[in-house]
Write a protein that holds these residues in place. Structure first.
Motif, PDB file in Angstrom:
ATOM      1  N   ALA A  73       0.507   7.850   5.421  1.00 38.26           N
ATOM      2  CA  ALA A  73       1.878   7.291   4.894  1.00 38.26           C
ATOM      3  C   ALA A  73       1.326   6.510   3.690  1.00 38.26           C
ATOM      4  N   SER A  74       0.222   5.728   3.722  1.00 32.88           N
ATOM      5  CA  SER A  74      -0.123   4.948   2.502  1.00 32.88           C
ATOM      6  C   SER A  74      -0.484   5.899   1.207  1.00 32.88           C
ATOM      7  N   SER A  75      -0.940   6.896   1.492  1.00 29.47           N
ATOM      8  CA  SER A  75      -1.411   7.995   0.170  1.00 29.47           C
ATOM      9  C   SER A  75      -0.186   8.617  -0.324  1.00 29.47           C
ATOM     10  N   ILE A  76       0.960   8.703   0.395  1.00 28.49           N
ATOM     11  CA  ILE A  76       2.176   9.173  -0.241  1.00 28.49           C
ATOM     12  C   ILE A  76       3.049   7.998  -0.785  1.00 28.49           C
ATOM     13  N   ILE A  77       2.844   6.737  -0.582  1.00 22.62           N
ATOM     14  CA  ILE A  77       3.479   5.709  -1.018  1.00 22.62           C
ATOM     15  C   ILE A  77       2.668   5.439  -2.440  1.00 22.62           C
ATOM     16  N   SER A  78       1.451   5.647  -2.211  1.00 23.51           N
ATOM     17  CA  SER A  78       0.325   5.277  -3.389  1.00 23.51           C
ATOM     18  C   SER A  78       0.661   6.192  -4.465  1.00 23.51           C
ATOM     19  N   GLU A  79       1.215   7.568  -4.155  1.00 26.80           N
ATOM     20  CA  GLU A  79       1.182   8.656  -5.188  1.00 26.80           C
ATOM     21  C   GLU A  79       2.560   8.326  -6.034  1.00 26.80           C
ATOM     22  N   THR A  80       3.419   7.649  -5.393  1.00 27.55           N
ATOM     23  CA  THR A  80       4.718   7.354  -6.164  1.00 27.55           C
ATOM     24  C   THR A  80       4.416   6.460  -7.184  1.00 27.55           C
ATOM     25  N   PHE A  81       3.341   5.700  -7.326  1.00 30.58           N
ATOM     26  CA  PHE A  81       3.119   4.820  -8.271  1.00 30.58           C
ATOM     27  C   PHE A  81       3.028   5.374  -9.733  1.00 30.58           C
ATOM     28  N   LYS A  82       2.856   6.713  -9.619  1.00 30.80           N
ATOM     29  CA  LYS A  82       2.738   7.567 -11.114  1.00 30.80           C
ATOM     30  C   LYS A  82       4.028   7.934 -11.403  1.00 30.80           C
ATOM     31  N   LYS A  83       5.008   7.823 -10.609  1.00 26.75           N
ATOM     32  CA  LYS A  83       6.361   8.234 -10.725  1.00 26.75           C
ATOM     33  C   LYS A  83       7.364   7.358 -11.241  1.00 26.75           C
ATOM     34  N   PRO A  84       8.720   7.679 -11.732  1.00 29.46           N
ATOM     35  CA  PRO A  84       9.533   6.858 -12.017  1.00 29.46           C
ATOM     36  C   PRO A  84      10.081   6.089 -10.710  1.00 29.46           C
ATOM     37  N   PRO A  85      10.636   4.683 -10.877  1.00 30.96           N
ATOM     38  CA  PRO A  85      11.244   4.089  -9.842  1.00 30.96           C
ATOM     39  C   PRO A  85      12.131   5.111  -8.848  1.00 30.96           C
ATOM     40  N   TYR A  86      12.377   4.697  -7.597  1.00 30.00           N
ATOM     41  CA  TYR A  86      12.954   5.496  -6.785  1.00 30.00           C
ATOM     42  C   TYR A  86      12.728   7.171  -6.807  1.00 30.00           C
ATOM     43  N   PHE A  87      11.657   7.623  -7.264  1.00 26.22           N
ATOM     44  CA  PHE A  87      11.167   8.898  -7.399  1.00 26.22           C
ATOM     45  C   PHE A  87      11.085   9.449  -6.002  1.00 26.22           C
ATOM     46  N   LEU A  88      10.739   8.909  -5.005  1.00 22.27           N
ATOM     47  CA  LEU A  88      10.484   9.567  -3.600  1.00 22.27           C
ATOM     48  C   LEU A  88      11.893   9.435  -2.920  1.00 22.27           C
ATOM     49  N   SER A  89      12.471   8.746  -2.922  1.00 23.69           N
ATOM     50  CA  SER A  89      13.876   8.760  -2.215  1.00 23.69           C
ATOM     51  C   SER A  89      14.667   9.721  -2.796  1.00 23.69           C
ATOM     52  N   GLU A  90      14.695   9.873  -4.298  1.00 25.57           N
ATOM     53  CA  GLU A  90      15.495  11.182  -4.985  1.00 25.57           C
ATOM     54  C   GLU A  90      14.912  12.375  -4.695  1.00 25.57           C
ATOM     55  N   LEU A  91      13.741  12.428  -4.614  1.00 25.50           N
ATOM     56  CA  LEU A  91      13.067  13.770  -4.365  1.00 25.50           C
ATOM     57  C   LEU A  91      13.614  14.295  -2.914  1.00 25.50           C
ATOM     58  N   ILE A  92      13.780  13.643  -1.946  1.00 29.00           N
ATOM     59  CA  ILE A  92      13.905  13.879  -0.429  1.00 29.00           C
ATOM     60  C   ILE A  92      15.513  14.042  -0.793  1.00 29.00           C
ATOM     61  N   GLU A  93      16.092  13.057  -1.277  1.00 26.75           N
ATOM     62  CA  GLU A  93      17.706  13.349  -1.240  1.00 26.75           C
ATOM     63  C   GLU A  93      18.168  14.879  -2.033  1.00 26.75           C
ATOM     64  N   GLN A  94      17.151  15.045  -2.885  1.00 27.27           N
ATOM     65  CA  GLN A  94      17.537  16.373  -3.758  1.00 27.27           C
ATOM     66  C   GLN A  94      17.327  17.673  -2.942  1.00 27.27           C
ATOM     67  N   ASN A  95      16.365  17.374  -2.132  1.00 25.05           N
ATOM     68  CA  ASN A  95      16.008  18.616  -1.182  1.00 25.05           C
ATOM     69  C   ASN A  95      16.986  18.631  -0.191  1.00 25.05           C
ATOM     70  N   MET A  96      17.544  17.500   0.351  1.00 28.08           N
ATOM     71  CA  MET A  96      18.472  17.696   1.225  1.00 28.08           C
ATOM     72  C   MET A  96      19.905  18.308   0.861  1.00 28.08           C
ATOM     73  N   HIS A  97      20.068  18.050  -0.467  1.00 27.60           N
ATOM     74  CA  HIS A  97      21.492  18.428  -0.907  1.00 27.60           C
ATOM     75  C   HIS A  97      21.259  20.047  -1.535  1.00 27.60           C
TER      76      HIS A  97
END
Length: 356
Positions: A134-158
Motif C-alpha cells: 500500500a505504501s508503494s501505491i501511496i508514494s506513487e501518487t506523489f508524482k500526481k496532482p492532488p486527489y489523483f488517486l481518489s479521482e482515478l478510482i471514482e472515474q473508473n467506477m463511473h
C-alpha cells in the motif's frame, strides 16, 4: 440626515472588506497549520501493521508529504502519527484507503470496526486493495496532482468496469448477512496506476482475485447504473469491443435456482473491418455472439465464486428476504453449493443513433 446615511453606507464597505480579508487570512493560517490526510495505506511489516498517510503541502500545490508509523494496531498507529507530528492531524476528510494483499489476507476486522464506529468519518471514501504494498501505491501518487488517486478510482467506477464501493457499502457487506465483501483492485505499473479487477473476501480475509472483465460482471449484477466496456474474441479470432450505455437486470430465486436476465443497450466500438454492419443480418449475428458470450462468461464467474464459497452478488441476502427462518450457516453449507445459475442476456445494438 440623508447625507449622513450615505456616508455611513460608504463607511461599511471598507469595514466589510477588512473583515473578509481577516477571515480569509485566518482561514489560510488554519489550513496551513493542519495536516489534512488524503490517503492512508495499510501494510504488514513483520508482526506489525504499517500505516502510510499522505497529506498535501500548502507551500506547493503539487507537493505531498508522508507520515508513517508501525505498531500492533491501527489505532495505536494513529496515536503515533499524532504524537510525532508538529501539527494537528485531520483524517476526517480522507478520500482513499489502500489495503495491501498481505494485510487483507491476515484479516480486516480491525479496520472494519474502526470504519463502523465512524473513527474514519469519510462516508464516501473508497477502499481499494493491491497485490503490491500500500505504501508503494501511496508514494506513487506523489508524482500526481492532488486527489489523483481518489479521482482515478471514482472515474473508473463511473465510466469503467470498476464496481462502486465506499465505506457505507463496505460496512453493509461486512456486517450484513447473505453477502461477502469485494473491493476494487489497483496496480502500479511503470509509473502508472490503473484499476485491475476486484478482490473478494470470505468473512474478514481475502479469498480470491477477479479480473477487470469479471469486475464488470459484478457491476452488471449489483448496480443500478449498468455501464462499462465489454470485449471478447470469437473462435475465428475476431475481436469485438462494445460500450454498455444502459440496461436493466432481474434476479429471480426459486429454491436452489437463480434466474438472471440482463437487457443491455450497447454501442459497437470495435469490430472486424471485413464485416458490413449496415446489413441487418450482420448486426443480428453480432447481437447473438455478444449475448451468448456474455451469458456464458457470467455463468462461469458465478460458478467460480460458488466453488470458493463466496457470495459477492448477495444471493444469500435475497434468499433471506424470501425465507423467514433463514440461517446463514445453513445457506452457506447446504443451499449455495447446490445452486444452479441460468443467465440470459439480451442486447440492443445502437449504430449511428439507430437501434437494431
Amino acid at each position: 440626515m440623508e447625507m449622513t446615511i450615505i456616508m455611513n453606507r460608504f463607511l461599511y464597505i471598507p469595514v466589510l472588506f477588512f473583515c473578509c480579508l481577516l477571515s480569509s487570512c485566518a482561514q489560510e493560517r488554519i489550513i496551513d497549520q493542519i495536516r489534512i490526510i488524503q490517503a492512508i495505506g495499510l501494510d504488514i511489516e513483520g508482526e506489525n501493521i504499517k500505516i502510510s498517510a499522505s497529506y498535501p503541502s500548502y507551500k506547493s500545490a503539487s507537493q505531498k508529504s508522508l507520515l508513517t508509523a508501525e505498531s500492533k494496531s491501527i489505532n495505536e498507529n494513529f496515536t503515533i502519527i499524532t504524537t510525532e507530528s508538529s501539527q494537528p492531524v485531520e483524517i476526517g476528510q480522507m478520500r482513499t484507503l489502500v489495503l495491501s494483499e498481505q494485510y487483507a489476507r491476515k484479516g480486516i476486522s480491525e479496520i472494519a470496526d474502526i470504519i463502523n464506529q465512524e473513527s474514519l468519518k469519510s462516508g464516501n471514501a473508497t477502499i481499494v486493495i493491491s497485490k503490491q504494498t500500500a505504501s508503494s501505491i501511496i508514494s506513487e501518487t506523489f508524482k500526481k496532482p492532488p486527489y489523483f488517486l481518489s479521482e482515478l478510482i471514482e472515474q473508473n467506477m463511473h465510466n469503467g468496469n470498476t464496481p462502486k464501493t465506499n465505506y457505507h457499502s463496505f460496512v453493509n457487506q461486512y456486517y450484513g448477512e447473505g453477502q461477502d465483501v469485494y473491493l476494487p483492485a489497483i496496480k502500479k505499473d511503470k509509473g502508472l496506476l490503473h484499476m485491475v479487477g476486484i478482490g473478494v473476501f470470505k468473512e474478514d480475509k481475502l479469498k480470491l482475485w477477479l479480473t477487470n472483465k469479471e469486475g464488470l460482471y459484478i457491476k452488471l449484477l449489483k448496480e443500478k447504473a449498468l455501464t462499462g466496456t465489454y470485449e471478447f474474441t470469437t473462435g475465428q479470432k475476431e475481436k469485438y469491443s462494445i460500450i454498455i450505455l444502459s440496461g436493466k437486470r432481474k434476479i429471480a430465486m426459486q429454491n436452489e435456482k437463480a434466474a438472471i436476465s440482463l437487457k443491455l443497450t450497447v454501442q459497437l466500438r470495435e469490430f472486424p473491418t471485413k464485416i458490413n454492419i449496415l446489413q441487418k443480418e450482420v448486426i443480428f449475428g453480432i447481437k447473438k455472439k455478444i449475448e451468448g458470450k456474455l451469458a456464458s462468461e457470467i455463468e462461469a464467474m458465478l460458478v467460480q465464486l460458488q466453488k470458493n464459497n463466496v457470495d459477492t452478488i448477495g444471493f444469500g441476502e435475497q434468499f433471506r428476504k424470501q425465507n423467514r427462518h433463514y440461517n446463514q450457516n445453513e445457506f452457506d453449507e447446504k443451499i449455495y453449493p447446490k445452486m444452479v445459475f441460468d443467465v440470459n442476456a439480451e442486447v440492443i445494438i445502437l449504430h449511428s443513433g439507430v437501434g437494431h
